[in-house]
Motif scaffolding. Structure first.
Motif, PDB file in Angstrom:
ATOM      1  N   VAL A  45      37.740 100.871  21.406  1.00  5.90           N
ATOM      2  CA  VAL A  45      36.279 100.864  21.321  1.00  5.90           C
ATOM      3  C   VAL A  45      35.738  99.512  21.751  1.00  5.90           C
ATOM      4  N   ILE A  49      33.193  98.695  24.869  1.00  7.72           N
ATOM      5  CA  ILE A  49      31.875  98.131  24.626  1.00  7.72           C
ATOM      6  C   ILE A  49      31.752  96.788  25.325  1.00  7.72           C
ATOM      7  N   PHE A  52      30.908  97.051  28.949  1.00 10.60           N
ATOM      8  CA  PHE A  52      29.511  97.351  29.260  1.00 10.60           C
ATOM      9  C   PHE A  52      28.591  96.183  28.926  1.00 10.60           C
ATOM     10  N   THR A  55      28.909  93.877  32.008  1.00  6.97           N
ATOM     11  CA  THR A  55      28.190  94.375  33.182  1.00  6.97           C
ATOM     12  C   THR A  55      26.694  94.150  33.024  1.00  6.97           C
ATOM     13  N   ASN A  56      26.179  94.400  31.815  1.00  6.07           N
ATOM     14  CA  ASN A  56      24.744  94.251  31.625  1.00  6.07           C
ATOM     15  C   ASN A  56      24.294  92.806  31.645  1.00  6.07           C
ATOM     16  N   LEU A  59      23.869  91.953  35.268  1.00  6.11           N
ATOM     17  CA  LEU A  59      22.679  92.567  35.855  1.00  6.11           C
ATOM     18  C   LEU A  59      21.415  91.868  35.380  1.00  6.11           C
ATOM     19  N   GLN A  60      21.333  91.611  34.069  1.00  5.48           N
ATOM     20  CA  GLN A  60      20.113  91.012  33.529  1.00  5.48           C
ATOM     21  C   GLN A  60      19.968  89.569  33.965  1.00  5.48           C
ATOM     22  N   MET A  94      31.650  96.178  16.115  1.00  7.99           N
ATOM     23  CA  MET A  94      32.571  97.282  16.392  1.00  7.99           C
ATOM     24  C   MET A  94      33.609  97.430  15.296  1.00  7.99           C
ATOM     25  N   ALA A  97      31.911  99.084  12.556  1.00 15.45           N
ATOM     26  CA  ALA A  97      31.668 100.501  12.799  1.00 15.45           C
ATOM     27  C   ALA A  97      32.955 101.303  12.720  1.00 15.45           C
TER      28      ALA A  97
ATOM     29  N   GLU B  85      16.332  93.940  27.117  1.00 11.53           N
ATOM     30  CA  GLU B  85      17.704  94.259  26.756  1.00 11.53           C
ATOM     31  C   GLU B  85      17.953  94.274  25.254  1.00 11.53           C
ATOM     32  N   VAL B  93      21.440 100.396  18.122  1.00 12.61           N
ATOM     33  CA  VAL B  93      22.659 100.256  17.305  1.00 12.61           C
ATOM     34  C   VAL B  93      22.333 100.502  15.839  1.00 12.61           C
ATOM     35  N   LYS B 191      14.505 103.609  28.006  1.00 14.96           N
ATOM     36  CA  LYS B 191      15.836 103.387  27.449  1.00 14.96           C
ATOM     37  C   LYS B 191      15.943 103.965  26.046  1.00 14.96           C
ATOM     38  N   VAL B 225      29.003 106.883  14.485  1.00 15.77           N
ATOM     39  CA  VAL B 225      28.588 105.530  14.845  1.00 15.77           C
ATOM     40  C   VAL B 225      29.329 105.074  16.098  1.00 15.77           C
ATOM     41  N   VAL B 226      30.658 105.253  16.095  1.00 13.64           N
ATOM     42  CA  VAL B 226      31.451 104.736  17.210  1.00 13.64           C
ATOM     43  C   VAL B 226      31.099 105.434  18.518  1.00 13.64           C
ATOM     44  N   VAL B 229      27.457 104.722  19.823  1.00  8.70           N
ATOM     45  CA  VAL B 229      27.302 103.372  20.374  1.00  8.70           C
ATOM     46  C   VAL B 229      27.976 103.274  21.744  1.00  8.70           C
ATOM     47  N   LEU B 230      29.197 103.842  21.846  1.00  2.00           N
ATOM     48  CA  LEU B 230      29.885 103.836  23.145  1.00  2.00           C
ATOM     49  C   LEU B 230      29.045 104.513  24.213  1.00  2.00           C
ATOM     50  N   PHE B 233      25.871 102.526  25.218  1.00  2.00           N
ATOM     51  CA  PHE B 233      26.149 101.312  25.994  1.00  2.00           C
ATOM     52  C   PHE B 233      26.441 101.681  27.441  1.00  2.00           C
ATOM     53  N   ALA B 234      27.195 102.768  27.639  1.00  2.00           N
ATOM     54  CA  ALA B 234      27.465 103.216  29.004  1.00  2.00           C
ATOM     55  C   ALA B 234      26.171 103.635  29.687  1.00  2.00           C
ATOM     56  N   ASN B 236      23.286 102.582  29.035  1.00  2.00           N
ATOM     57  CA  ASN B 236      22.474 101.387  29.270  1.00  2.00           C
ATOM     58  C   ASN B 236      22.834 100.727  30.593  1.00  2.00           C
ATOM     59  N   TYR B 237      24.142 100.686  30.880  1.00  2.00           N
ATOM     60  CA  TYR B 237      24.554 100.082  32.158  1.00  2.00           C
ATOM     61  C   TYR B 237      23.948 100.857  33.320  1.00  2.00           C
ATOM     62  N   THR B 240      20.107 100.272  33.432  1.00  2.00           N
ATOM     63  CA  THR B 240      19.765  98.934  33.903  1.00  2.00           C
ATOM     64  C   THR B 240      20.038  98.809  35.397  1.00  2.00           C
TER      65      THR B 240
END
Lengths: 245, 246
Positions: A45, A49, A52, A55-56, A59-60, A94, A97, B85, B93, B191, B225-226, B229-230, B233-234, B236-237, B240
């Protein structure tokens, strides 16, 4: 005022835990088992995470610096934002979580099935038997996970910067290397350990004080992840203020 | 193969929910109740997380801009980072951790106690009655919470820069909106609506198909939750990339 009572009960829980462990070795053999579980469960996990997040960040950073003509600074932005702040907090969220919720639900289920009481009947201190190995394990594992998060974040943002945004990869890595030093990594490790302690204590506390039955287990798991992540972020600010301010 | 089967079941579940969203009858009363509950429950955690994060950006940003003597730029950085962001991500989250997992726990407990089967026996469509209002509630509540998160994040940055570090307050406020454009507000809303939808679907999926007693409820909350969130986030990429990349 019920939150004040809960806070007091939490302090009592920590005190009892400390008393259960004075002049006493931790339960033999359980720590490495828990460390393996926490680390290996959270790793996939966390890897996904942090890919990503990296990557963000690229980009930002690119979008924010292009109007100023400073696309070259993306490496510095990634290093400072990613390593100093985001990697430890991502690892903490994480682990909260994945491993934290698991601790809370395991202990809550044991509470529901009266296995905790059974431990007491066998004259085994449940705090010593259930919490101590988890606490040691998470302190052992969190710094390692933080390093993995740092590496993955930077690697993925390098990939996006060179392949998607067409920046110069060598220059990117040069900026990363000059913006952070060993002190930043040490600060990250310290943050990771402290977050680990907080996550473990909060999750185990939520498990121990849960109501019985399916709703109790769900409720305990739910509040464990919320309280753990909120307190980690708040602590993160205080730690940053102390370490960098 | 087990994972693949679950992904397929999730797709079917999403299609079944989508079909019920667009056809009457709608359970409006539960929709408003859940929206209200989720918003009030998540408000505290969202603000409690974005406010310190805004302060951290202020702290770290000041150190960088001190190197270039460009402290004026700090508020612009804070508003760009928070609007585009941080606030959407952190709010989502926390919505996943608080709202999504409580929905999973509720539905999971209903499944374990066979209340969902009881609704079906009474010829009430349990997806329409219990799941659709929850998914839509998260879709509506997440953008609202995002707005609160944004305000709290900006306030955090202001508190760090002006009273604590002693930057002039007028300069801070004058430069706050220098790099932000109205499009950034649209970004936040798009978003968070997508993230809210993903969280709602994942949470209800795990709760609706919970098995294995009290431990199963704990596991479905954990998975909620897991996985959510995963997933976001994907997402979001991709979002964006679509909105900002050249």
């Amino acid at each position: 005022m019920s939150w004040l009572a809960t806070l007091g009960r939490f302090a009592g829980f920590c005190f009892d835990l400390a008393r259960a462990n004075t002049f006493r070795m931790p339960p033999p053999g359980r720590t490495m088992e828990e460390a393996y579980r926490i680390g290996v469960q959270s790793l996939p996990v966390l890897l996904l995470i942090s890919v990503f997040v990296g990557t963000n960040l690229s980009l930002q950073g690119y979008a924010a610096f292009t109007p100023l003509g400073g696309q070259r600074l993306v490496g510095m932005f990634v290093a400072l934002a990613g390593v100093r702040e985001l990697a430890p907090i991502i690892a903490a969220t994480m682990v909260a979580a994945k491993a934290g919720t698991e601790m809370a639900s395991q202990i809550a289920v044991m509470r529901t099935r009266e296995q905790v009481d059974a431990l007491e009947v066998m004259a085994i201190n449940p705090l010593w038997w259930l919490v101590t190995p988890r606490l040691l394990a998470i302190v052992l594992v969190m710094p390692a996970l933080t390093v993995v998060a740092i590496f993955t974040t930077i690697a993925s943002s390098w990939l996006v910067a060179t392949a998607q945004l067409g920046l110069n990869g060598t220059e990117f890595l040069d900026f990363v290397r000059t913006s952070i030093d060993a002190k930043d990594l040490l600060a990250c490790e310290l943050k990771g350990m402290i977050f680990g302690v907080v996550i473990c204590l909060v999750s185990c506390f939520c498990g121990f004080t849960s109501a019985k039955g399916p709703e109790g287990v769900g409720q305990a798991t739910n509040s464990a992840v919320v309280i753990a992540s909120v307190s980690c972020v708040t602590l993160n600010f205080l730690l940053s203020q102390v370490l960098y301010g | 193969m087990e994972t693949l089967a679950r992904i397929g079941r999730f797709g079917l579940f999403g299609a079944a929910v989508a079909r019920r969203v667009f056809t009457p009858p709608w359970n409006t009363r539960d929709f408003f109740r859940h929206t209200w509950l989720v918003s009030t429950r998540c408000m505290g955690p969202v603000v409690a997380v974005t406010f310190p994060f805004g302060m951290v950006i202020g702290l770290q940003g000041l150190q960088i801009f001190d190197l270039f003597g460009a402290q004026r730029m700090l508020p612009s950085l804070i508003s760009v980072a928070v609007l585009r962001e941080l606030s959407p991500m952190l709010a989502s989250v926390l919505v996943a951790a608080q709202g999504g997992s409580s929905f999973a726990a509720e539905l999971g407990a209903m499944r374990i106690k066979e209340e969902l089967d009881a609704t079906e026996v009474m010829a009430v469509d349990s997806l329409r009655w219990h799941v659709v209002p929850r998914v839509l509630a998260l879709m509506l509540a997440t953008p609202v919470l995002n707005v609160m998160g944004t305000v709290a994040g900006l306030a955090g940055g202001f508190v760090m820069a002006v009273p604590i570090q002693g930057e002039p307050g007028g300069v801070f406020l004058a430069n706050l909106w220098a790099f932000t454009v109205p499009f950034d507000l649209v970004v936040g809303v798009v978003k968070t609506v997508v993230f809210g939808l993903l969280i709602g679907l994942v949470a209800c999926f795990h709760g609706y198909y919970a098995t294995g007693g009290a431990a199963g409820v704990g596991k479905s909350v954990n998975d909620t939750v897991v996985h959510s969130v995963l997933l976001f986030f994907a997402a979001n990429y991709l979002l964006t990339s679509a909105m900002f990349a050249p």
